[in-house]
Design an enzyme around this catalytic site. Sequence first.
Site, PDB file in Angstrom:
ATOM      1  N   GLN A   1      -4.461  -1.205   9.545  1.00 49.65           N
ATOM      2  CA  GLN A   1      -4.499  -2.562   8.979  1.00 49.65           C
ATOM      3  C   GLN A   1      -5.125  -3.536   9.981  1.00 49.65           C
ATOM      4  O   GLN A   1      -4.776  -3.548  11.163  1.00 49.65           O
ATOM      5  CB  GLN A   1      -3.068  -2.993   8.614  1.00 49.65           C
ATOM      6  CG  GLN A   1      -2.972  -4.322   7.889  1.00 49.65           C
ATOM      7  CD  GLN A   1      -3.602  -4.325   6.496  1.00 49.65           C
ATOM      8  OE1 GLN A   1      -3.698  -3.295   5.838  1.00 49.65           O
ATOM      9  NE2 GLN A   1      -4.042  -5.481   6.050  1.00 49.65           N
TER      10      GLN A   1
ATOM     11  N   LYS B   1       0.842  -1.206   0.000  1.00 50.85           N
ATOM     12  CA  LYS B   1       0.000   0.000   0.000  1.00 50.85           C
ATOM     13  C   LYS B   1       0.873   1.249   0.000  1.00 50.85           C
ATOM     14  O   LYS B   1       0.629   2.201  -0.757  1.00 50.85           O
ATOM     15  CB  LYS B   1      -0.943  -0.013   1.217  1.00 50.85           C
ATOM     16  CG  LYS B   1      -2.061  -1.043   1.088  1.00 50.85           C
ATOM     17  CD  LYS B   1      -2.879  -1.230   2.364  1.00 50.85           C
ATOM     18  CE  LYS B   1      -3.867  -2.377   2.183  1.00 50.85           C
ATOM     19  NZ  LYS B   1      -4.697  -2.671   3.346  1.00 50.85           N
TER      20      LYS B   1
ATOM     21  N   ASP C   1     -10.916   3.176   3.984  1.00 54.59           N
ATOM     22  CA  ASP C   1     -11.344   1.774   3.909  1.00 54.59           C
ATOM     23  C   ASP C   1     -12.872   1.686   3.805  1.00 54.59           C
ATOM     24  O   ASP C   1     -13.400   0.636   3.416  1.00 54.59           O
ATOM     25  CB  ASP C   1     -10.932   1.029   5.187  1.00 54.59           C
ATOM     26  CG  ASP C   1      -9.600   0.311   5.064  1.00 54.59           C
ATOM     27  OD1 ASP C   1      -9.307  -0.215   3.975  1.00 54.59           O
ATOM     28  OD2 ASP C   1      -8.876   0.254   6.074  1.00 54.59           O
TER      29      ASP C   1
HETATM   30  N1  GUN Z   1      -7.114  -6.521   6.262  1.00 58.51           N
HETATM   31  C1  GUN Z   1      -7.493  -7.266   5.176  1.00 58.51           C
HETATM   32  N2  GUN Z   1      -8.050  -6.487   4.225  1.00 58.51           N
HETATM   33  C2  GUN Z   1      -8.017  -5.214   4.708  1.00 58.51           C
HETATM   34  C3  GUN Z   1      -8.425  -3.978   4.179  1.00 58.51           C
HETATM   35  O1  GUN Z   1      -8.958  -3.865   3.058  1.00 58.51           O
HETATM   36  N3  GUN Z   1      -8.207  -2.889   4.986  1.00 58.51           N
HETATM   37  C4  GUN Z   1      -7.650  -2.987   6.216  1.00 58.51           C
HETATM   38  N4  GUN Z   1      -7.513  -1.882   6.933  1.00 58.51           N
HETATM   39  N5  GUN Z   1      -7.255  -4.129   6.739  1.00 58.51           N
HETATM   40  C5  GUN Z   1      -7.436  -5.237   5.980  1.00 58.51           C
END
Ligand code: GUN
Length: 282
Positions: free
Chosen positions: A97, A53, A120
């Site tokens: 995350q 990311k 998100d």
């Molecule tokens: N863990 C797995 N997928 C995601 C996501 O799309 N965003 C976040 N913040 N954590 C995750």
Amino acid sequence: MTAQILDGAQLAKDMRAAIAQQAAALTARGHKPGLAVVLVGEDPASQVYVRNKVAACEQAGFHSEMHRLPASTREADLLELVRTLNDKPDVHGILVQLPLPAHMDSHRVIETISPEKDVDGFHISNAGLLMTGTPLFRPCTPYGVMKLLEKSGVPLRGAEAVVIGASNIVGKPQAMLLLQAGATVTLCNSKTRDLAAHCRRADILVVAVGRPRMITGDMIKPGAVIIDVGINRLPDGKLCGDVDFDSAKEVAGFITPVPGGVGPMTITMLLQNTLEAVERSI
Ligand code: GUN
């Protein structure tokens, strides 16, 4: 019949080029897009996701900041960091995350992120806005799936869409986005009876379960669009999806590969959401 491949890697590349151009234009006007990513603990998969990311942000010309906290961090200290990021004008998007360590309440953490920076789309007010048909941020994976469906050119209005897996991150928001696009949506879960019968009705099948190759060609309607959200690591180290690609591609009209389908789109839509956050902030 052999399905057409829905190439998420290519679509992500094209979209990221357009996003980088928009980021450069915003930067020139003094509004460089900024994303803060918070990782708590040492989960190996999360470390890879977060690294990807941050790298994608840098490639698109965004400001990015990475906050790594030890697994032993107190929840109160994480909440304090989130509040600090809420107040930072050069941060337009905040991503914590998941999963978080077990001693933390992930709902409380997500509810502390300012809804205007919740790229998100997990905050309860963003989930509510999506539910009521006026989304602010669309969660990244389902948003990316909608872009792939758009690319297929298959009409969604009136289509039978079946989503397998009812998580807050993928399945539930996916069902809402498909509903808004005019599809008739069935949302299946781990207790669904006769899953195969639901699958065989689907013009559009989205699978987000986390079980390697559980959907086989005999469960698929001829010509259907198959979107495989699963990324599973096999004992030999190879990656595979929740769909048995080899048998499914002989029946489907369109299919996403794993890797190179939904995966690259998720990060792309995170960049897109950050851009949308900047535009709303000015
Ligand atoms: N863990 C797995 N997928 C995601 C996501 O799309 N965003 C976040 N913040 N954590 C995750």
